[in-house]
Scaffold this motif. Structure first.
Motif: not given
Ligand code: F6R
Length: 365
Positions: A57, A102-103, A108, A154, A156, A241, A244
């Motif tokens: 994402g 990357i998280s 995840t 939710v 990011s 963005k 969602e």
């Protein structure tokens, strides 16, 4: 707590100058104007021949931006993948390659599985994570923390721009280590990074204009986002963005791909958001914008004063962003992109912080 904001997402968008500033202070030594990583890397960038970046994402879009930075500043080839594809493809990694994950959450499932795969293949693993106690942080050889603080919404926002700050610093460090950047180049780039928090604060002043614009976007069925260079992944992020949290269908495209298909969609009902700071590819993007205008498309142009003066099309709305060194525009242009999605969702009346069907941390594949 939401402080005085209506939603966590609004608070988190507004917190960005501060938390990106904290992250900057962790990775850059202001006094010497050098990048200074908080940990010693267990490899030398001179020995690295290939980098893979894996995430899901929004975090994967931070990875796409980083690809442009690493390739330009360090002349280091980078492949970016979404974790759900990377993990099952059995992509050949060589011992000693660098694999970056990357998280925000560090939990995840697909990203974690990709990390375990890369480790088993003998790659150096480096995680850019926001939660330092997370599984991905624990299992990676090197951890570079983002200092975004807890992200509750939710969608990011601040985690994304903090990821970009860490990755930008790492790309400069890589360029320096590989002899692709001189001390003078580094000083210039560090100056550019140091400016970012203030520029993000300036970018927040576009909010009233964007709030008005959101009423028009909310009437659309589809929205197209275009960008080139590092603005291309930001176009993908803008579309994600918007869909969602407002449930309006949106697509992000590389501006140069327009005439290879998506231009067929252009009519007066579909707004086209063009992200185009006055950088090396600006003129190319303007010519794509002219193609959109010639087909009756309504353009929302995000650019700086110079870009606004040179863009020779009638745009529906121009959002004038602060002038800045072009290398790090994605962190600053993320702000209007996030605000546009946020205000559109507010107009639509959706549950901004908890959009339907979504979870903050995706721990199942
Ligand atoms: C979009 C969003 C998601 C996450 C993705 C990865 O706004 O929040 O696309 O970016 O689920 O999550 P993390 O970063 O926790 O691995």
């Amino acid at each position: 707590d939401k402080a005085n904001y209506r939603h966590f997402m609004a608070k988190e968008i507004h917190e960005q100058p501060e938390v990106v500033g904290h992250t900057l202070a962790r990775y850059v030594d202001m006094a010497s104007e050098r990048v200074s990583l908080p940990v010693k890397l267990p490899f030398d960038f001179k020995d690295i021949q290939r980098v893979t970046i894996t995430a899901c994402g929004t975090a994967s879009y931070a990875g796409y931006v980083a690809k442009y930075w690493f390739e330009r500043m360090a002349r280091l080839p980078v492949e970016v993948d979404v974790a759900s594809e990377f993990r099952y493809r059995e992509s050949p990694l060589r011992k000693g390659d660098l694999a970056i994950f990357i998280s925000q959450s560090g939990e995840t499932a697909d990203t974690l599985a990709a990390l375990r795969y890369a480790k088993a293949e003998g790659a150096h693993t480096l995680a850019v994570v926001n939660v330092p106690t997370s599984t991905i942080a624990r299992e990676s050889e090197t951890v570079l923390q983002t200092l975004a603080g807890p992200e509750i919404g939710v969608a990011s926002t601040k985690a994304f721009t903090c990821q970009l700050m860490v990755l930008a610093s790492l790309a400069v460090a890589a360029g320096k280590a590989r002899g692709e950047l001189s001390e003078e180049d580094e000083t210039k780039l560090v100056h550019g990074l140091v400016e970012v928090p203030r520029l993000m604060a300036d970018a927040l002043t576009t909010e009233l204009q964007i709030e008005k614009l959101a009423h028009r976007i909310a009437k659309s069925r589809d929205v197209l986002y275009l960008g080139r260079g590092t603005s291309f992944p930001l176009a993908l992020e803008g579309a994600l963005k918007l869909k969602e949290i407002s449930y309006i269908h949106a697509e992000g495209y590389a501006a140069g791909e327009l005439k290879h298909g998506p231009i067929a969609l252009i009519d007066e009902t579909m707004p086209v958001v063009v992200i185009a700071p006055h950088d090396r590819v600006f003129e190319k993007t303007v010519s794509n914008m002219q193609e959109v205008a010639a087909r009756g498309g309504n353009i929302i142009l995000m650019t700086d004063a110079k870009g606004a003066a040179e863009a020779t099309v009638d745009s529906l709305v121009t959002i004038v962003m602060p002038d800045m060194a072009s290398a790090f525009t994605p962190m600053v242009y993320a702000v209007p992109v996030q605000l546009l999605a946020y205000h559109t969702a507010v107009v639509m009346g959706t549950d901004v912080d908890q959009p339907r069907n979504l979870a903050k941390s995706v721990t199942v594949e």
